[in-house]
Motif scaffolding. Structure first.
Motif, PDB file in Angstrom:
ATOM      1  N   MET A   1       0.827  -1.214   0.000  1.00 49.28           N
ATOM      2  CA  MET A   1       0.000   0.000   0.000  1.00 49.28           C
ATOM      3  C   MET A   1       0.864   1.267   0.000  1.00 49.28           C
ATOM      4  SD  MET A   1      -2.718   1.145   2.888  1.00 49.28           S
ATOM      5  CE  MET A   1      -4.356   1.221   2.217  1.00 49.28           C
ATOM      6  N   LEU A   2       1.855   1.270   0.915  1.00 47.78           N
ATOM      7  CA  LEU A   2       2.783   2.402   0.988  1.00 47.78           C
ATOM      8  C   LEU A   2       4.210   1.884   0.838  1.00 47.78           C
ATOM      9  CD1 LEU A   2       3.066   5.535   1.827  1.00 47.78           C
ATOM     10  CD2 LEU A   2       3.773   4.608   4.037  1.00 47.78           C
ATOM     11  N   THR A   3       4.945   2.489  -0.087  1.00 53.21           N
ATOM     12  CA  THR A   3       6.363   2.143  -0.234  1.00 53.21           C
ATOM     13  C   THR A   3       7.184   3.416  -0.162  1.00 53.21           C
ATOM     14  OG1 THR A   3       5.755   0.328  -1.706  1.00 53.21           O
ATOM     15  CG2 THR A   3       8.059   0.974  -1.697  1.00 53.21           C
ATOM     16  N   VAL A   4       8.088   3.445   0.783  1.00 45.71           N
ATOM     17  CA  VAL A   4       9.021   4.562   0.918  1.00 45.71           C
ATOM     18  C   VAL A   4      10.368   4.032   0.454  1.00 45.71           C
ATOM     19  CG1 VAL A   4      10.175   6.059   2.606  1.00 45.71           C
ATOM     20  CG2 VAL A   4       7.734   5.522   2.873  1.00 45.71           C
ATOM     21  N   SER A   5      10.964   4.671  -0.557  1.00 47.46           N
ATOM     22  CA  SER A   5      12.256   4.125  -1.007  1.00 47.46           C
ATOM     23  C   SER A   5      13.296   5.216  -1.194  1.00 47.46           C
ATOM     24  CB  SER A   5      12.089   3.282  -2.277  1.00 47.46           C
ATOM     25  OG  SER A   5      11.479   4.017  -3.272  1.00 47.46           O
ATOM     26  N   GLY A   6      14.407   5.018  -0.529  1.00 50.27           N
ATOM     27  CA  GLY A   6      15.561   5.920  -0.640  1.00 50.27           C
ATOM     28  C   GLY A   6      15.253   7.362  -0.302  1.00 50.27           C
ATOM     29  N   VAL A   7      14.401   7.584   0.705  1.00 53.52           N
ATOM     30  CA  VAL A   7      13.956   8.955   0.988  1.00 53.52           C
ATOM     31  C   VAL A   7      14.976   9.726   1.835  1.00 53.52           C
ATOM     32  CG1 VAL A   7      12.296  10.244   2.408  1.00 53.52           C
ATOM     33  CG2 VAL A   7      11.479   8.710   0.626  1.00 53.52           C
ATOM     34  N   HIS A   8      15.339  10.896   1.309  1.00 56.24           N
ATOM     35  CA  HIS A   8      16.194  11.841   2.034  1.00 56.24           C
ATOM     36  C   HIS A   8      15.391  13.121   2.258  1.00 56.24           C
ATOM     37  CE1 HIS A   8      20.180   9.831   1.238  1.00 56.24           C
ATOM     38  NE2 HIS A   8      19.371   9.191   0.384  1.00 56.24           N
ATOM     39  N   THR A   9      15.375  13.595   3.510  1.00 53.93           N
ATOM     40  CA  THR A   9      14.685  14.852   3.807  1.00 53.93           C
ATOM     41  C   THR A   9      15.625  15.770   4.576  1.00 53.93           C
ATOM     42  OG1 THR A   9      12.548  13.746   3.887  1.00 53.93           O
ATOM     43  CG2 THR A   9      12.671  15.898   4.942  1.00 53.93           C
ATOM     44  N   PHE A  10      15.602  17.026   4.211  1.00 54.03           N
ATOM     45  CA  PHE A  10      16.500  18.022   4.822  1.00 54.03           C
ATOM     46  C   PHE A  10      15.695  19.131   5.481  1.00 54.03           C
ATOM     47  CE2 PHE A  10      20.751  17.092   3.004  1.00 54.03           C
ATOM     48  CZ  PHE A  10      20.401  16.101   2.094  1.00 54.03           C
ATOM     49  N   TYR A  11      16.261  19.660   6.579  1.00 52.89           N
ATOM     50  CA  TYR A  11      15.823  20.959   7.110  1.00 52.89           C
ATOM     51  C   TYR A  11      17.001  21.891   6.855  1.00 52.89           C
ATOM     52  CZ  TYR A  11      12.225  18.323   9.641  1.00 52.89           C
ATOM     53  OH  TYR A  11      11.168  17.514   9.978  1.00 52.89           O
ATOM     54  N   GLY A  12      16.938  22.716   5.852  1.00 52.20           N
ATOM     55  CA  GLY A  12      18.108  23.514   5.476  1.00 52.20           C
ATOM     56  C   GLY A  12      19.245  22.571   5.125  1.00 52.20           C
ATOM     57  N   ALA A  13      20.361  22.702   5.854  1.00 52.23           N
ATOM     58  CA  ALA A  13      21.510  21.838   5.568  1.00 52.23           C
ATOM     59  C   ALA A  13      21.482  20.550   6.376  1.00 52.23           C
ATOM     60  CB  ALA A  13      22.799  22.602   5.858  1.00 52.23           C
ATOM     61  N   ILE A  14      20.540  20.453   7.324  1.00 54.18           N
ATOM     62  CA  ILE A  14      20.497  19.255   8.184  1.00 54.18           C
ATOM     63  C   ILE A  14      19.768  18.131   7.469  1.00 54.18           C
ATOM     64  CG2 ILE A  14      19.623  18.289  10.361  1.00 54.18           C
ATOM     65  CD1 ILE A  14      19.660  21.200  11.437  1.00 54.18           C
ATOM     66  N   GLU A  15      20.437  16.995   7.358  1.00 56.71           N
ATOM     67  CA  GLU A  15      19.810  15.848   6.703  1.00 56.71           C
ATOM     68  C   GLU A  15      19.129  15.002   7.772  1.00 56.71           C
ATOM     69  OE1 GLU A  15      22.502  13.307   4.582  1.00 56.71           O
ATOM     70  OE2 GLU A  15      20.899  12.541   3.294  1.00 56.71           O
ATOM     71  N   ALA A  16      17.804  15.094   7.864  1.00 57.31           N
ATOM     72  CA  ALA A  16      17.068  14.388   8.923  1.00 57.31           C
ATOM     73  C   ALA A  16      16.776  12.937   8.528  1.00 57.31           C
ATOM     74  CB  ALA A  16      15.772  15.124   9.241  1.00 57.31           C
ATOM     75  N   LEU A  17      16.502  12.686   7.251  1.00 60.15           N
ATOM     76  CA  LEU A  17      16.301  11.316   6.763  1.00 60.15           C
ATOM     77  C   LEU A  17      17.391  11.015   5.736  1.00 60.15           C
ATOM     78  CD1 LEU A  17      12.410  11.138   6.269  1.00 60.15           C
ATOM     79  CD2 LEU A  17      13.758  10.552   8.296  1.00 60.15           C
ATOM     80  N   LYS A  18      18.106   9.904   5.957  1.00 61.78           N
ATOM     81  CA  LYS A  18      19.308   9.636   5.157  1.00 61.78           C
ATOM     82  C   LYS A  18      19.144   8.382   4.308  1.00 61.78           C
ATOM     83  CE  LYS A  18      21.969  11.704   8.852  1.00 61.78           C
ATOM     84  NZ  LYS A  18      22.814  11.465  10.014  1.00 61.78           N
ATOM     85  N   GLY A  19      18.055   8.312   3.565  1.00 64.52           N
ATOM     86  CA  GLY A  19      17.829   7.150   2.709  1.00 64.52           C
ATOM     87  C   GLY A  19      16.980   6.112   3.422  1.00 64.52           C
ATOM     88  N   VAL A  20      15.698   6.430   3.590  1.00 61.20           N
ATOM     89  CA  VAL A  20      14.792   5.535   4.328  1.00 61.20           C
ATOM     90  C   VAL A  20      14.022   4.648   3.353  1.00 61.20           C
ATOM     91  CG1 VAL A  20      12.734   5.455   5.795  1.00 61.20           C
ATOM     92  CG2 VAL A  20      14.547   7.101   6.286  1.00 61.20           C
ATOM     93  N   ASP A  21      14.000   3.351   3.657  1.00 60.79           N
ATOM     94  CA  ASP A  21      13.214   2.385   2.885  1.00 60.79           C
ATOM     95  C   ASP A  21      12.287   1.664   3.846  1.00 60.79           C
ATOM     96  OD1 ASP A  21      14.684   2.401   0.252  1.00 60.79           O
ATOM     97  OD2 ASP A  21      16.323   1.842   1.599  1.00 60.79           O
ATOM     98  N   LEU A  22      11.010   1.648   3.543  1.00 61.03           N
ATOM     99  CA  LEU A  22      10.099   0.783   4.301  1.00 61.03           C
ATOM    100  C   LEU A  22       8.805   0.584   3.534  1.00 61.03           C
ATOM    101  CD1 LEU A  22       7.736   2.654   5.788  1.00 61.03           C
ATOM    102  CD2 LEU A  22       9.538   3.092   7.411  1.00 61.03           C
ATOM    103  N   GLU A  23       8.050  -0.423   4.003  1.00 59.88           N
ATOM    104  CA  GLU A  23       6.783  -0.743   3.345  1.00 59.88           C
ATOM    105  C   GLU A  23       5.697  -0.972   4.372  1.00 59.88           C
ATOM    106  OE1 GLU A  23       6.264  -3.462   0.216  1.00 59.88           O
ATOM    107  OE2 GLU A  23       8.337  -3.216  -0.480  1.00 59.88           O
ATOM    108  N   VAL A  24       4.485  -0.580   3.997  1.00 62.09           N
ATOM    109  CA  VAL A  24       3.315  -0.886   4.814  1.00 62.09           C
ATOM    110  C   VAL A  24       2.299  -1.541   3.888  1.00 62.09           C
ATOM    111  CG1 VAL A  24       1.488   0.055   6.275  1.00 62.09           C
ATOM    112  CG2 VAL A  24       3.753   1.128   6.303  1.00 62.09           C
ATOM    113  N   SER A  25       1.850  -2.752   4.249  1.00 55.46           N
ATOM    114  CA  SER A  25       0.855  -3.434   3.414  1.00 55.46           C
ATOM    115  C   SER A  25      -0.546  -3.163   3.932  1.00 55.46           C
ATOM    116  CB  SER A  25       1.095  -4.948   3.436  1.00 55.46           C
ATOM    117  OG  SER A  25       2.365  -5.230   2.943  1.00 55.46           O
ATOM    118  N   ALA A  26      -1.522  -3.284   3.026  1.00 59.97           N
ATOM    119  CA  ALA A  26      -2.921  -3.043   3.403  1.00 59.97           C
ATOM    120  C   ALA A  26      -3.310  -3.974   4.541  1.00 59.97           C
ATOM    121  CB  ALA A  26      -3.816  -3.254   2.194  1.00 59.97           C
ATOM    122  N   GLY A  27      -3.975  -3.424   5.534  1.00 62.86           N
ATOM    123  CA  GLY A  27      -4.487  -4.222   6.649  1.00 62.86           C
ATOM    124  C   GLY A  27      -3.533  -4.348   7.825  1.00 62.86           C
ATOM    125  N   GLU A  28      -2.306  -3.860   7.675  1.00 67.94           N
ATOM    126  CA  GLU A  28      -1.318  -4.003   8.751  1.00 67.94           C
ATOM    127  C   GLU A  28      -1.378  -2.853   9.757  1.00 67.94           C
ATOM    128  OE1 GLU A  28       2.809  -6.001   7.567  1.00 67.94           O
ATOM    129  OE2 GLU A  28       2.504  -4.116   6.521  1.00 67.94           O
TER     130      GLU A  28
END
Ligand code: ATP
Length: 235
Positions: A1-28
Motif C-alpha cells: 500500500m505504501l512504499t518509501v524508497s531511498g527517501v532523504h529529507t532536509f531541514y536547510g543543511a540538516i539531513e534528517a532522513l538519510k535514505g529511508v526504505d520501508l513498506e506498509v501493506s494493506a491491513g497491517e
C-alpha cells in the motif's frame, strides 16, 4: 500500500532522513520506534509532503505522491494525527471533527461522525466543549477522530500515547486495534512506548539517526536483544 524508497529529507543543511526504505501493506499495523531526534516525525511529515523528500520516492497505492501538496495526499486517502495532537483549541469537539472532514466525500459526514462517536463515546458526551479545555487523553481521542473523519485508508499516528496516563494509553491502543480490525484500517504509527506499540503491531521498524537499522514482526523485535537494551530497558 505504501512504499518509501531511498527517501532523504532536509531541514536547510540538516539531513534528517538519510535514505529511508520501508513498506506498509494493506491491513497491517506497522510501528516505527527510535530514540528522540531519530527522524520518526520527519518521516511521517515527509509521507504527507511537508517537508517533501529531496530525493527518493513515496508511493501510495501505486501512485507517486512524493511531490504532491499535502491536501492532495489527504484526498488520496492518507490522514495523520500529528505529534502533540494539534487540535484546534478554541473550536468545539464537533467543529474539530468538521475540519477533519473537509476533504471527505460529500454526504459522508453523519456516517463518519457516528463511527467516531462509536469508537470514542467520550467525544459524543463532550460534543460542544472547547477542545483546548479537554484532558490530554480526550484531546488525543479527538486528534485521532479528526484524522478518521477524512475517511483515510492509511492512518498515520505520531506518538498517540505521549504524555498520557497508563490507563488512557491502554484505551488508545485498544481503539487503534479496533479500528484496524473492524474497519480494516491500515495504521503506520510512530511510538516512544516501544513495548506497547510492538505488542500491538504486526510489524515494526527501528530508526537510528535518519536510517532504518532493523525490521521484523512485532514479536521478533520485542524479543531482540538490541531492541530490548535500547528501547525496552526496565519495560
Ligand atoms: P522525537 O521522538 O523527539 O519527536 P523524532 O524521531 O520524531 O524525535 P524528528 O522530530 O523527526 O525526530 O527530528 C529529526 C531531526 O530533525 C532532529 O535532529 C531535529 O532536531 C531535526 N528537525 C526536526 N524538525 C526540524 C525543523 N523544523 N527545523 C530544523 N530541524 C528540525
Amino acid at each position: 500500500m505504501l512504499t518509501v524508497s531511498g527517501v532523504h529529507t532536509f531541514y536547510g543543511a540538516i539531513e534528517a532522513l538519510k535514505g529511508v526504505d520501508l513498506e506498509v501493506s494493506a491491513g497491517e499495523i506497522v510501528t516505527l520506534i527510535g530514540a528522540n531526534g531519530a527522524g520518526k516525525s520527519t518521516l511521517l511529515m515527509t509521507i504527507c509532503g511537508n517537508p517533501p523528500a529531496r530525493a527518493g520516492r513515496v508511493i501510495f497505492e501505486g501512485e507517486d505522491i512524493t511531490r504532491l501538496p499535502t491536501f492532495e495526499i489527504v484526498r488520496r486517502g492518507i490522514a495523520q494525527s500529528p505529534e502533540g495532537r494539534r487540535i484546534f483549541p478554541r473550536m468545539t469537539v464537533l467543529e474539530n471533527l468538521q475540519m477533519g472532514s473537509i476533504s471527505a466525500k460529500p454526504g459522508s459526514f453523519n456516517t463518519e461522525l457516528e463511527r467516531v462517536f462509536h469508537l470514542f463515546p467520550r467525544l459524543k458526551e463532550r460534543i460542544d466543549q472547547r477542545a483546548g479545555t479537554m484532558s490530554g487523553g480526550e484531546q488525543q481521542m479527538l486528534a485521532i477522530g479528526r484524522a478518521l473523519m477524512s475517511q483515510p485508508r492509511l492512518l498515520l499516528l505520531d506518538e498517540p500515547s505521549l504524555g498520557l496516563a497508563p490507563l488512557v494509553v491502554r484505551q488508545i491502543f485498544q481503539v487503534i486495534k479496533d479500528i484496524n480490525r473492524e474497519q480494516k484500517m491500515t495504521v503506520f504509527m510512530v511510538e516512544q512506548n516501544a513495548f506497547h506499540a510492538l505488542k500491538l503491531a504486526h510489524r515494526g521498524y527501528v530508526m537510528v539517526t535518519g536510517k532504518i537499522t532493523m525490521s521484523g514482526t512485532g514479536a521478533e523485535l520485542l524479543a531482540n536483544e538490541e531492541v530490548r537494551a535500547a528501547y525496552l530497558e526496565g519495560g
